[in-house]
Write an enzyme that holds these catalytic residues in place. Structure first.
Site, PDB file in Angstrom:
ATOM      1  N   GLY A  64      36.908  -8.775  -6.948  1.00 30.58           N
ATOM      2  CA  GLY A  64      37.196  -9.498  -5.934  1.00 30.58           C
ATOM      3  C   GLY A  64      38.663  -8.616  -5.476  1.00 30.58           C
ATOM      4  N   GLY A  66      41.855  -9.457  -5.861  1.00 29.91           N
ATOM      5  CA  GLY A  66      42.705  -9.308  -7.057  1.00 29.91           C
ATOM      6  C   GLY A  66      42.438  -8.115  -7.917  1.00 29.91           C
ATOM      7  N   THR A  67      41.077  -7.871  -8.152  1.00 28.59           N
ATOM      8  CA  THR A  67      40.888  -6.950  -9.286  1.00 28.59           C
ATOM      9  C   THR A  67      41.194  -5.470  -8.336  1.00 28.59           C
ATOM     10  OG1 THR A  67      38.835  -7.827 -10.054  1.00 28.59           O
ATOM     11  CG2 THR A  67      38.975  -5.776 -10.239  1.00 28.59           C
ATOM     12  N   THR A  89      35.357 -13.678  -4.317  1.00 30.26           N
ATOM     13  CA  THR A  89      35.086 -15.137  -3.566  1.00 30.26           C
ATOM     14  C   THR A  89      35.506 -14.570  -2.314  1.00 30.26           C
ATOM     15  OG1 THR A  89      37.420 -15.702  -4.272  1.00 30.26           O
ATOM     16  CG2 THR A  89      35.346 -16.514  -5.549  1.00 30.26           C
ATOM     17  N   ASP A 212      48.034   3.240   9.966  1.00 24.52           N
ATOM     18  CA  ASP A 212      49.123   3.487  11.194  1.00 24.52           C
ATOM     19  C   ASP A 212      50.455   3.295  10.218  1.00 24.52           C
ATOM     20  OD1 ASP A 212      49.562   0.964  10.791  1.00 24.52           O
ATOM     21  OD2 ASP A 212      49.307   0.338  12.943  1.00 24.52           O
ATOM     22  N   LEU A 214      52.240   0.827   9.635  1.00 21.45           N
ATOM     23  CA  LEU A 214      53.024  -0.337  10.001  1.00 21.45           C
ATOM     24  C   LEU A 214      52.387  -1.519   9.542  1.00 21.45           C
ATOM     25  CD1 LEU A 214      53.460   0.777  13.639  1.00 21.45           C
ATOM     26  CD2 LEU A 214      55.156   1.142  11.909  1.00 21.45           C
ATOM     27  N   GLU A 269      46.982 -14.015  -4.361  1.00 21.02           N
ATOM     28  CA  GLU A 269      47.219 -14.182  -5.610  1.00 21.02           C
ATOM     29  C   GLU A 269      48.804 -14.500  -5.773  1.00 21.02           C
ATOM     30  OE1 GLU A 269      46.089 -11.727  -8.663  1.00 21.02           O
ATOM     31  OE2 GLU A 269      43.854 -12.201  -8.225  1.00 21.02           O
TER      32      GLU A 269
END
Length: 293
Positions: A64, A66-67, A89, A212, A214, A269
């Site tokens: 996901g 986080g990984t 998820t 971009d 930003l 996270e």
């Protein structure tokens, strides 16, 4: 091409292992493609860093957001490109890149010749993020959800976390500096967005472009509890930016001054930074992705 596939066995509450089983036979027949299932997040980060240092052309992550953020932290500013096989998820990063959801198709994209350089965000202390950093209501929900048993599964911990947070929620006084613009007052939420999506498809920053240089900074002012509930469906459709309580600013540097003890999430996270200070790193990560347009 020399490539390494990193499988997070806990991503998507075990879904990533199922994805890996679907792909294992395809991977076994490809020269130059190795795979590893690390035992911890720290090991996954170290493996990705070692791969980049040794000249591996591509590190492909099954997991996901986080990984992906973990691996991207190790690959940033290197010659090694990140490949994405969504198996978490939320999968918001894959959504923003147009990565196919079918693992077999995602693998072909991850091993393909089409790449692009994208921006990533960095918070004080050096931790980097791909999609969105947030403080305020959404970060408090993430903190509350983390207190529920992991076995609940699905979105239930977050729904329970949202209910628990709403019971005592009050807007937080903040001073927000976006480059040379300053915004002060009570805020319900501040999202520092490198990408458009977070939270499993919430279209928090519909104008964000991760090429971009930003951030799009989405600031929700003082909202009541009914107001928070009412704006969530608008966020799902990306039309909340028309709401009178929402302000949007763009900039490369963001600084937030708020009361001590506020939470921060990076790509969903929880994280404890040295300070709520963010900067965009233009073109710092190369990713394998379908052609734009």
């Amino acid at each position: 091409m020399k490539a390494l596939l990193i499988v997070n066995p806990t991503a998507g509450r075990g879904a990533a292992l199922g994805v890996w089983r679907r792909l294992e036979g395809l991977v076994a027949g490809r020269p130059g493609l190795d795979a590893v299932v690390p035992g911890s997040a720290a090991e996954a980060r170290d493996i990705a860093g070692q791969a980049a240092a040794s000249g591996v052309d591509r590190v492909i992550a099954i997991g996901g957001d986080g990984t992906l953020a973990l691996v991207a932290n190790a690959l940033a500013r290197s010659e090694t490109a990140l490949g994405v096989i969504p198996a978490g998820t939320g999968n918001d990063f894959g959504r923003s890149l147009g990565i196919p959801r079918r693992p077999e198709e995602a693998l072909e994209v991850a091993l393909g010749t089409d790449t692009r350089a994208i921006d990533i965000g960095e918070v004080a202390g050096g931790r980097r993020f791909l999609n969105v950093a947030g403080t305020g209501f959404d970060a408090d929900v993430a903190a509350a959800a983390a207190r529920f048993p992991t076995g609940l599964g699905g979105m239930l911990p977050y729904l329970l976390g949202a209910v628990a947070t709403l019971v005592h929620w009050a807007p937080v006084p903040m001073d927000i500096t976006v480059d040379d613009q300053v915004f002060s007052g009570p805020h319900t939420l501040v999202a520092v967005a490198n990408g458009q999506f977070y939270g499993g498809g919430l279209h928090i920053a519909p104008g964000a472009d991760n090429r971009d240089g930003l951030f799009d900074v989405i600031m929700a002012g003082e909202l009541t509890r009914p107001g928070i509930l009412g704006i969530i469906p608008q966020v799902q459709r990306g039309v909340h930016i028309r709401h009178p309580a929402i302000r949007v600013a763009r900039g490369r540097m963001v600084q937030i001054r708020a009361a001590a003890g506020v939470h921060l999430h990076l790509d969903g996270e929880l994280h404890q930074p040295e300070a709520l200070e963010f900067r965009s790193l233009p073109g710092a990560l190369t990713v394998a992705a379908p052609p734009i347009g």
